[in-house]
Structures are given as structure tokens and as C-alpha cells.
Scaffold this active site. Structure first.
Site, short mmCIF file in Angstrom:
data_model
loop_
_atom_site.label_atom_id
_atom_site.label_comp_id
_atom_site.label_asym_id
_atom_site.label_seq_id
_atom_site.Cartn_x
_atom_site.Cartn_y
_atom_site.Cartn_z
N ASP A 145 -3.66 35.52 22.72
CA ASP A 145 -3.12 36.07 21.49
C ASP A 145 -3.44 37.56 21.35
OD1 ASP A 145 -2.09 35.72 18.65
OD2 ASP A 145 -4.14 36.42 18.24
N GLU A 164 0.45 37.83 24.65
CA GLU A 164 1.20 38.43 23.54
C GLU A 164 0.68 39.85 23.41
OE1 GLU A 164 1.97 37.89 18.75
OE2 GLU A 164 0.00 37.53 19.61
#
Length: 590
Positions: free
Chosen positions: A258, A293
Site C-alpha cells: 500500500d 500502489e
């Protein structure tokens, strides 16, 4: 691998360990027994071997001020993040899919899901019952939103505080292993979303006894994690060994990291580089894939070796592809979509052909330049989607496109991303047109809940609906419950019809397109746009040319750059002369 953190089991004892350099004395508290002082070494580690302790033993560590804290490397928290940790023997699980070595990346069709809302029960075990349906439609990999233990009864997962422990509301560690095992039996990979850029606001006791944070780096969540300052090596090992643990002990096939742009590290070998290296070393001959990401669209993380192999990260979630396809299907140009609205067909074609739309250009919404060149990368370095947890959940109502947009528009953009050479990712329920929202939700104490309510309004104030008085309360249980999939809708005529549509496209992808993706390098795509139409051609394995021609609008439009030599693989809508009907998608292979 020998892990640094957590208990070490032997046949008749357990060795307990805690890195607490800020204290000279730490007590081990085992349920039902008097506290024991641990032995401290000069490097800040506290250790104690306890005869008779083993799987099932519940324990905590007592700090000098009398506060009892869980093990930061706990594998199970039966009473949530503030309660005792439980010793788990991860080696005791009896795996059945012992021959599984994973799937090559070009075969992957991802399916993002949230364990708590994927089924009515919201557990790992309940998810097993849905795997056959996913396999039937063509899914080859599930990607589970973060499961690290978080406070309260429900959460998106990005507020985890104990990264080694799956949240107890989802089940025990052996239940997660059973889900992975069952997926592998069906030929389905399991990916896990992990968060190494911050810890949640409630239940993170690490800073009380170890230098977890540093003032040298700032993140949206406060001070950055100490990956490069004094005493940073154990902090680095803590998260890297966590990644290795998921791969080796739980046999996870891939990780999605993330918001890696928020991981700050000025060491010689960046944390992201060391993590990728050590995870790949631990995987042996298995197919293990690492996904990022990255708001910065830093293509350097996605570089390939001369032979096409992946040294660091396999792919990145590509928001650019989402944004242009979302605008096409919805016409929405507010907020961050505004930067993609002008010349949208050309931007769509560029995203499909080269990866990023913005490769160093200025973006008005961000107020700065974004991205690095990406045309040098293979198309499989990018993951494409038309929905995900963020893009749905960061809407005021958490509403999916199908609630407000015509089905023909949704089918057109789906026919683009499901057959393109990028790696496609569905969001749970998308394949049958699920209409349940997926709003943001969390469950803290009332003080933190109020901060979340206020923070959401402020953070997303530039998006429509966040100034409404009746805005969904992200901390309410009803908000969480509203996102639970209603699987009975899968069997309605409308649900079955859309399932057939997705199944047909994914079957075509598996049989005709995926075999041509292996070994494809950078610079394989070229694009053109004319009015509302776009054309993209990729040169794939065996010098095969895959061409997309599309009119992603509600009016007829003239075709851009037709490929007259290709055999039609798939057609949605009609082509008469050079005119494409509204919402037309035409795939050819030459």
C-alpha cells in the site's frame, strides 16, 4: 527462515522475545501465572525461555509503568489488539496443496475482496465456499484487503497495528491457511494487501518501548516509520520478515504494498529494494509476485532485467487507466478526474499503450508534475481495473458505477480492460453487477470516531457529496453492513447474464491473449485517437498484433486507424464502413 520476532517453539518450551531498547526491564506475563522478568541483552532484546509453554499459551509483556502490551509479532489476538497474544504453532497446519508453485504472471486475473464483507459470515472459512464460483468465471487470483489486526469489529484494514496477526473477527491463523490451501487446490493464487507506510491510531504500543517513528520523515499519518535512523535495522527487519512470513509460512503467492510513495528511506539500499530482494530469495522456485500502489508513478520500481525477469516489483495498480475509463463510462470530471477529461480518448489510448498517462507532465489537481516514462515497460507491468476499494469507497455514498450508469457503457469499458495486455483486476461482485455500496468504515473509540468523521469530510472535500448533512457515518455498523455482498443476486437473470459476459471475455483472454504475453517487452504498444474513437496496437509474442478499436461514447463516431488485416477476436457494437456505433469495442488479432 529464522525469524527475529515472536515466540520460538521447542517440544517442551517456548522462547519469548521482545525488542524493547527503551527499557531496562520487561516482565513476561502468562495468563494464570506470576510475572517473570526477562533477560535483557545489550542490543535491547529481552528474552525468556519458559518450560511448558507452547501453542495456546496466552501472554503479554509488562512495561516498567505497569502497562501490559501484546507481542508486536503476535500471530493471534483472541481478545483484539489490547488483549493477550496467543502462541501459535504455524508449522502444525497439514497442507494438502503441497505441489503448488503458483502461476506465471501473464495468467493472473485478480479479484480484490474484503473478507469482512465478501460473505454474510465475513470469515476466511466462509470465503472458501465462494472459490468455485470465482474459478468458474475465470478468476485466477484473489487479492485480499489488509487483514492485520485492527481495533474494533470492522475496518477496511489500513488501520492495522499488529501486522503478523490476522484480525480475529476473520478467524484463526489456521483458517487463513485453509483458505490459501483451498484456493491453491483450485488453481487460484492468493495475494495479500500489506501496509508498511504507517500504523493505525489505536493499539500500536511499539513506540512505548522501541524507536518506531522518526521526525526526519513526515507522512499523511504523522511522523514516518524509522527505516533509516538510529536503531532502524530491527524496524526494517520487523516489516521485511513480516512480508517473508506471509510468503513462506502462509504460502501467500503475492503481496500488494500500500502507498509505497509514503515509505521514506535514505539508506543505501531502500527498504522497498531490500524487501523485494529478501522476499524473492525466500520464495525459492515458486511464482511470487510483488505489486505496488504508488501515487508518484515511479516506473523505476517496475524495471525489468535484460532477459525480461523481474528484479523488484512485478506491477503497479494503474489509476490512470481507471480514471480515463471511469470518465468514459460516467462522464464525471470532478476532482482528480478533471486532469484526465481533456482529450480523454487520446489519454485512454496512451494509458493502454504505455502505462501512465502522465509521465512527468504537470497535473493541475495535484499542483505538480507526476510520473516517469513508462513506455519502456511491458504492458504486464500495469494492473488495470474499472473499480476497486478506493475508487468506490472514496465516493460520498460508496456507490458502484452500475447503480447510476447504463449497462452498455459498463460493458464497453469492461471489454477494454479485461482483454487488454495489462493484468486485469475485478472488484468483488463486479462480475454479476452487485449493487451494494462499498463505503469506508472503521470502528474506534468515540474520540477517534469523531476525528475520522471530520477528517473524511476535510480530506475529500473537493469531491461531490462530502458536504452533505446526511453523509454516511463511516464509524456506524450499518455503514459496514451495507457493503456485504448479497450472493443471491448472482443467480438472478440479470446477474447470470452479466456473469456470462465476464466469463466469455475471460475465457477469450485465457485462450487467445494470455499465451501471447510471455516475454513481451517494453515499447510494444502504439496508439492513435480520432474524435471519440481510439486505436491501440500491441506487438505480442510471435510477432502477433493485437488491436483495439473503441468508441467509448454514446454517439456514433469514425474509426481511428483501422487494422484491416486482423481477424476479429471480439466485437461489441457494430462497425459500418468507418463508423463505430456507440459503446463499441472491437478486438482483432493479426
Amino acid at each position: 527462515m529464522d525469524f527475529s520476532f515472536g515466540p520460538v517453539l521447542s517440544p517442551d518450551a517456548a522462547l519469548f522475545r521482545l525488542w524493547a531498547p527503551l527499557h531496562e526491564e520487561i516482565m513476561l506475563v502468562i495468563d494464570g501465572e506470576p510475572p517473570r522478568r526477562m533477560e535483557r541483552s545489550a542490543d535491547g532484546w529481552h528474552r525468556l525461555r519458559v518450560d511448558g509453554a507452547g501453542a495456546g499459551t496466552r501472554y503479554r509483556f509488562r512495561l516498567p509503568d505497569g502497562l501490559d502490551v501484546p507481542d508486536p509479532a503476535s500471530r493471534h489476538q483472541p481478545e483484539d489488539v489490547h488483549g493477550p497474544s496467543e502462541v501459535i504453532d504455524l508449522a502444525a497446519y497439514d497442507w494438502t496443496s503441497t505441489a503448488w508453485t503458483g502461476r506465471p504472471w501473464e495468467e493472473v486475473v485478480l479479484y480484490e475482496l474484503h473478507i469482512g464483507t465478501f460473505t454474510q459470515e465475513g470469515t476466511f472459512r466462509a470465503a472458501i465456499d465462494k472459490l468455485d464460483g470465482l474459478k468458474e468465471v475465470g478468476v485466477t487470483a484473489i487479492q485480499i484487503m489488509p487483514i492485520s489486526d485492527f481495533p474494533g469489529g470492522y475496518n477496511w484494514g489500513y488501520d492495522g497495528v499488529l501486522p503478523y496477526a490476522a484480525d480475529n473477527s476473520y478467524g484463526r491463523p489456521e483458517d487463513l491457511m485453509a483458505l490459501v490451501d483451498a484456493a491453491h487446490q483450485r488453481g487460484i493464487c492468493v495475494f495479500l494487501d500489506v501496509v508498511y507506510n504507517h500504523f493505525g491510531p489505536d493499539g500500536n504500543y511499539l513506540p512505548l518501548y522501541a524507536p518506531l517513528f522518526t521526525e526526519n520523515h513526515k507522512t499523511p499519518w504523522g511522523n514516518g516509520i524509522n527505516y533509516d535512523g538510529d536503531n532502524s535495522k530491527p524496524v526494517r527487519d520487523f516489516v521485511i520478515e513480516n512480508a517473508v512470513s506471509w510468503i513462506t509460512e502462509f504460502r501467500i503467492d503475492g503481496l500488494r504494498l500500500d502507498a509505497v510513495h509514503a515509505i521514506k528511506d535514505n539508506n543505501g539500499e531502500h527498504l522497498l529494494v531490500e524487501l523485494a530482494r529478501r522476499v524473492r530469495e525466500s520464495a525459492g522456485n515458486r511464482h511470487v509476485h510483488l505489486v505496488v500502489e504508488n501515487e508518484d508513478n515511479d516506473s523505476d520500481l517496475l524495471t525489468r532485467n535484460a532477459d525480461g525477469s523481474v528484479p523488484l516489483y512485478t506491477a503497479q495498480w494503474n489509476d490512470d487507466i481507471h480514471h480515463v475509463l471511469h470518465i468514459a463510462a460516467t462522464g464525471e470530471t470532478f476532482g482528480y478526474y478533471a486532469d484526465y477529461a481533456e482529450d480523454r480518448p487520446e489519454k485512454t489510448a496512451r494509458a493502454l499503450a504505455e502505462g501512465f498517462v502522465f509521465q512527468g507532465e504537470h497535473m493541475p489537481y495535484r499542483g505538480e508534475a507526476r510520473g516517469k516514462p513508462s513506455a519502456c515497460l511491458p504492458p504486464t507491468a500495469f494492473i488495470s481495473f474499472i473499480q476497486n476499494h478506493d475508487q468506490i469507497g472514496n465516493r460520498a455514498l460508496g456507490d458502484r458505477m452500475i447503480v447510476s450508469q447504463p449497462l452498455e457503457a459498463i460493458k464497453a469499458v469492461a471489454a477494454v480492460y479485461l482483454l487488454a495486455p495489462q493484468i486485469p483486476m475485478l472488484f468483488m461482485g463486479e462480475e454479476w453487477g452487485a449493487r451494494e455500496p462499498f463505503p469506508y468504515f472503521c470502528d474506534f473509540n468515540e474520540e477517534l470516531n469523531e476525528k475520522v468523521r471530520k477528517g473524511r469530510r476535510e480530506e475529500l472535500s473537493r469531491l461531490p457529496g462530502f458536504d452533505a448533512e446526511d453523509l454516511m457515518d463511516p464509524t456506524a455498523k450499518d455503514t459496514f453492513s451495507s457493503g456485504t455482498l448479497d450472493w443471491s443476486q448472482r443467480e438472478t437473470p440479470e446477474g447470470r447474464a452479466l456473469l456470462d459476459f465476464y466469463r466469455a471475455l475471460l475465457t477469450l483472454r485465457r485462450e487467445r491473449i494470455a499465451p501471447l504475453l510471455k516475454g513481451v517487452g517494453g515499447g510494444s504498444g502504439r496508439f492513435d485517437a480520432k474524435g471519440e474513437t481510439l486505436s491501440v496496437t500491441w506487438t505480442l509474442a510471435g510477432n502477433r498484433r493485437l488491436t483495439l478499436a473503441a468508441n467509448l461514447s454514446d454517439t456514433p463516431a469514425s474509426l481511428a486507424s483501422p487494422d484491416e488485416n486482423g481477424a476479429v477476436l471480439y466485437a461489441l457494437g457494430t462497425l459500418e464502413g468507418s463508423q463505430l456505433s456507440p459503446w463499441s469495442v472491437r478486438w482483432t488479432l493479426a
